[in-house]
Design a protein around this motif. Structure first.
Motif, PDB file in Angstrom:
ATOM      1  N   TRP A 102       0.834  -1.213   0.000  1.00 54.79           N
ATOM      2  CA  TRP A 102       0.000   0.000   0.000  1.00 54.79           C
ATOM      3  C   TRP A 102       0.866   1.259   0.000  1.00 54.79           C
ATOM      4  O   TRP A 102       0.480   2.286  -0.533  1.00 54.79           O
ATOM      5  CB  TRP A 102      -0.943   0.002   1.208  1.00 54.79           C
ATOM      6  CG  TRP A 102      -0.291   0.472   2.487  1.00 54.79           C
ATOM      7  CD1 TRP A 102       0.396  -0.287   3.380  1.00 54.79           C
ATOM      8  CD2 TRP A 102      -0.254   1.815   2.998  1.00 54.79           C
ATOM      9  NE1 TRP A 102       0.867   0.475   4.407  1.00 54.79           N
ATOM     10  CE2 TRP A 102       0.475   1.779   4.207  1.00 54.79           C
ATOM     11  CE3 TRP A 102      -0.752   3.035   2.564  1.00 54.79           C
ATOM     12  CZ2 TRP A 102       0.702   2.908   4.984  1.00 54.79           C
ATOM     13  CZ3 TRP A 102      -0.527   4.171   3.326  1.00 54.79           C
ATOM     14  CH2 TRP A 102       0.198   4.104   4.521  1.00 54.79           C
ATOM     15  N   TYR A 103       2.055   1.160   0.595  1.00 55.39           N
ATOM     16  CA  TYR A 103       3.001   2.273   0.606  1.00 55.39           C
ATOM     17  C   TYR A 103       4.403   1.693   0.502  1.00 55.39           C
ATOM     18  O   TYR A 103       4.609   0.491   0.577  1.00 55.39           O
ATOM     19  CB  TYR A 103       2.820   3.125   1.866  1.00 55.39           C
ATOM     20  CG  TYR A 103       3.615   4.418   1.844  1.00 55.39           C
ATOM     21  CD1 TYR A 103       3.540   5.281   0.749  1.00 55.39           C
ATOM     22  CD2 TYR A 103       4.451   4.762   2.889  1.00 55.39           C
ATOM     23  CE1 TYR A 103       4.279   6.442   0.712  1.00 55.39           C
ATOM     24  CE2 TYR A 103       5.185   5.935   2.870  1.00 55.39           C
ATOM     25  CZ  TYR A 103       5.102   6.767   1.776  1.00 55.39           C
ATOM     26  OH  TYR A 103       5.841   7.928   1.730  1.00 55.39           O
ATOM     27  N   ARG A 104       5.347   2.537   0.382  1.00 57.76           N
ATOM     28  CA  ARG A 104       6.697   2.143   0.029  1.00 57.76           C
ATOM     29  C   ARG A 104       7.379   1.252   1.077  1.00 57.76           C
ATOM     30  O   ARG A 104       7.128   1.357   2.270  1.00 57.76           O
ATOM     31  CB  ARG A 104       7.559   3.395  -0.164  1.00 57.76           C
ATOM     32  CG  ARG A 104       7.049   4.314  -1.248  1.00 57.76           C
ATOM     33  CD  ARG A 104       7.662   5.693  -1.125  1.00 57.76           C
ATOM     34  NE  ARG A 104       9.099   5.666  -1.305  1.00 57.76           N
ATOM     35  CZ  ARG A 104       9.910   6.671  -0.955  1.00 57.76           C
ATOM     36  NH1 ARG A 104       9.420   7.751  -0.409  1.00 57.76           N
ATOM     37  NH2 ARG A 104      11.202   6.579  -1.169  1.00 57.76           N
ATOM     38  N   VAL A 105       8.264   0.415   0.580  1.00 65.00           N
ATOM     39  CA  VAL A 105       9.197  -0.319   1.425  1.00 65.00           C
ATOM     40  C   VAL A 105      10.513   0.448   1.390  1.00 65.00           C
ATOM     41  O   VAL A 105      10.984   0.836   0.317  1.00 65.00           O
ATOM     42  CB  VAL A 105       9.434  -1.752   0.896  1.00 65.00           C
ATOM     43  CG1 VAL A 105      10.361  -2.519   1.838  1.00 65.00           C
ATOM     44  CG2 VAL A 105       8.113  -2.477   0.736  1.00 65.00           C
ATOM     45  N   ASN A 106      11.093   0.682   2.541  1.00 65.59           N
ATOM     46  CA  ASN A 106      12.381   1.366   2.569  1.00 65.59           C
ATOM     47  C   ASN A 106      13.417   0.493   1.841  1.00 65.59           C
ATOM     48  O   ASN A 106      13.539  -0.704   2.133  1.00 65.59           O
ATOM     49  CB  ASN A 106      12.822   1.607   4.009  1.00 65.59           C
ATOM     50  CG  ASN A 106      13.943   2.623   4.114  1.00 65.59           C
ATOM     51  OD1 ASN A 106      14.908   2.573   3.357  1.00 65.59           O
ATOM     52  ND2 ASN A 106      13.814   3.548   5.050  1.00 65.59           N
TER      53      ASN A 106
END
Length: 583
Positions: free
Chosen positions: A467-471
């Motif tokens: 759903w949102y970024r992975v570092n």
């Protein structure tokens, strides 16, 4: 990204030798505070959307949390704070609630929640919920009815005012930027929202609203939750005159919003009607509150809240919208003040990281090689040895870092574009300077997904996309790697939590700053009766010599750096080394 610079230079960095005499800042209240389970707890905050996805849709969920409860228990945490799990259109990631008695479908079902509660209870883990009752979503049925007509029975559940000669009802700004009023064409009027236009403020002056809120609280407490973190709770009572703010007030409007005349009365009513009937804890987000006002909320004799989150520490590097450098003395002064309680039963929270704050190691340490792990351990040592109940945010125990940002489009947070519009487009602030501060202070830094493994998507999900970024640094920083390495950040957290449980002085003890003027060493004592614990932390990138007579006879309980034989000398502190002694 702005980085912390070394706090020592020149000769001071090479040989900072001090002779410590009596404490410079001292002492808690002479009477020991009453024991309560939530004072001895270690609380682990979970941001459900980013913690663990069990069904492969790329979004974290409640079954995913249930799956990882043993991980949290093994760390040593015994209480979980869940960021909002209620039904929501997600304009502000769940902090805009459309149904307080339903679970967000993306997170699961009420049955999933009850299974989580059952499993947590079996592991002796308590769960507290994030209660957002200053405002609702604009999709909540109450607001939909409120905006339908001026004579609707729900009209007075929210705060409506007519325009003044085509302008908003007053000059109140949202702390996020822009006006705190939005015009609504259906009834040709304006509703108040201290945050985004999608989050209309409830009218707590209406007794029916308070009845609704108290009913919601009882609903969840009867399910067995152990209490609530209360979002923006200091904002619930509004200035009745709705006058314009003065130019001075406009510089920090949150302090006006937190000074409503009925705030304390409403909190006492909440306690009397609901909270006093359960063995639970409450912690309020004290946005806009001065540190000296903490006992007004938390002294047990006043029957309001148990604890509050004050923002002094996490604002140490902020000046308005700017991220600024800070001296160690500033942080020391804040902790020394917190260690001088103004009443016997006023209790603190200790936190450096949460869903609204950037990552602790990137902010208070140095997240670049070779200092990330060492500084993460140093910062953890500070967190778990200060006065109050410590709160750990998911991934903090791994030393997870801020995200890399290259463009405004990289931000998912609803607050980022609102602030950009207010600061850059309207106020003319230099966009490059604002973006640099936004990168360092933005809320999205904490909302990247939990880094479980070095495999694809950090094993947060089996879906192709999250759903949102992975570092990108998840291949180097992840739970699997930390668990396998005995000297990892995770294991240091675990050792600190165990030490806190072993020595009550680290929970109930008084606080003494033993060297407030040293530019690189943070040296303080926690004491209860004859039990005295000393904490020594090098808060810089440089090693230096450090001596204090009291350390020559103290026994070393824990060090973030492995020592052998003569290397145990109290004279030399490696960069970001942290030690705990029993005097």
């Amino acid at each position: 990204m702005l980085k912390r610079r070394s706090l020592l230079s020149g000769a001071a960095a090479g040989a900072a030798m001090v002779m410590v005499g009596p404490a410079h800042a001292a002492s808690g209240h002479p009477s020991a505070p009453a024991r309560r389970w939530w004072k001895e707890a270690v609380i682990y905050e979970i941001y459900p959307r980013s913690f663990r996805d069990s069904n492969g849709d790329g979004i974290g969920d409640i079954p995913g949390i249930t799956e990882k409860l043993s991980y949290i228990r093994d760390l040593g945490a015994d209480t979980i704070w869940l960021a909002p799990i209620f039904a929501s259109p997600n304009r502000d990631n769940g902090y805009d609630i459309s149904d307080y008695k339903a679970i967000m479908p993306e997170f699961g079902t009420m049955d999933d929640f009850e299974k989580l509660m059952t499993k947590a209870s079996s592991l002796e883990i308590r769960i507290i919920l994030d209660l957002v009752v200053n405002h609702t979503s604009d999709q909540h049925p109450w607001f939909q009815k409120s905006r339908a007509s001026r004579d609707n029975p729900y009209r007075d559940y929210y705060i409506w005012r007519d325009s003044e000669q085509g302008r908003p009802p007053n000059n109140w700004p949202s702390p996020w930027g822009g006006s705190a009023w939005t015009s609504d064409a259906a009834t040709n009027s304006n509703y108040l929202h201290l945050f985004s236009p999608y989050q209309p403020d409830l009218n707590w002056d209406n007794p029916a609203v308070r009845d609704e809120v108290f009913s919601i609280m009882k609903f969840w407490l009867d399910k067995g939750v152990a209490g609530f973190r209360m979002d923006a709770i200091t904002m619930i009572s509004k200035m009745p005159s709705f006058r314009d703010m003065t130019p001075k007030e406009l510089q920090a409007p949150e302090y006006v919003y937190a000074a409503g005349p009925h705030l304390h009365a409403y909190l006492r009513e909440m306690n009397d009607r609901v909270l006093s009937h359960y063995d639970v804890m409450t912690v309020g987000e004290a946005y806009g509150m001065h540190a000296e006002d903490i006992p007004l909320f938390t002294d047990s004799a006043r029957r309001e809240l148990d604890m509050v989150f004050a923002f002094d520490i996490v604002h140490v590097d902020r000046q308005g919208w700017r991220k600024v450098a800070w001296p160690l003395s500033k942080l020391k002064n804040i902790y020394a003040a917190a260690g001088r309680p103004k009443s016997r039963d006023s209790w603190n929270t200790v936190f450096l990281d949460n869903h609204d704050q950037p990552r602790a190691v990137s902010r208070f340490g140095n997240d670049t090689a070779p200092f990330r792990e060492a500084s993460a351990k140093a910062v953890a040592t500070m967190l778990l040895t200060q006065c109050g109940t410590p709160f750990i945010y998911q991934g903090e125990e791994l030393g997870m870092t801020n995200l890399p940002f290259s463009d405004l489009a990289d931000f998912e947070d609803v607050q980022a574009p609102i602030e950009w519009d207010a600061k850059v487009k309207r106020q003319g602030i230099d966009p490059e300077a604002f973006f640099e501060s936004l990168k360092g202070l933005g809320r999205d830094n904490a909302r990247s997904v939990m880094q479980w493994d070095s495999s694809r998507n950090a094993v947060f999900t089996r879906a192709e996309k999250t759903w949102y970024r992975v570092n990108p640094n998840y291949t180097e920083i992840n739970a699997q790697d930390c668990l396998q390495k005995s000297g990892s950040v995770y294991h240091h957290f675990r050792d600190l939590i165990a030490l806190r449980r072993q020595y009550p002085a680290l929970v109930y003890g008084s606080y003494q700053d033993l060297d407030p003027d040293h530019p690189g060493a943070f040296f303080y004592a926690r004491q209860q009766g004859n039990d005295r614990i000393l904490v020594l932390i090098n808060m810089s990138d440089r090693g230096f010599t450090y001596e204090a007579p009291v350390l020559t006879t103290a026994s070393l309980l824990l060090s973030s750096v492995k020592h052998e034989g003569a290397a145990k000398s109290v004279t030399w502190l490696a960069p970001w080394e942290a030690r705990i002694y029993r005097a």
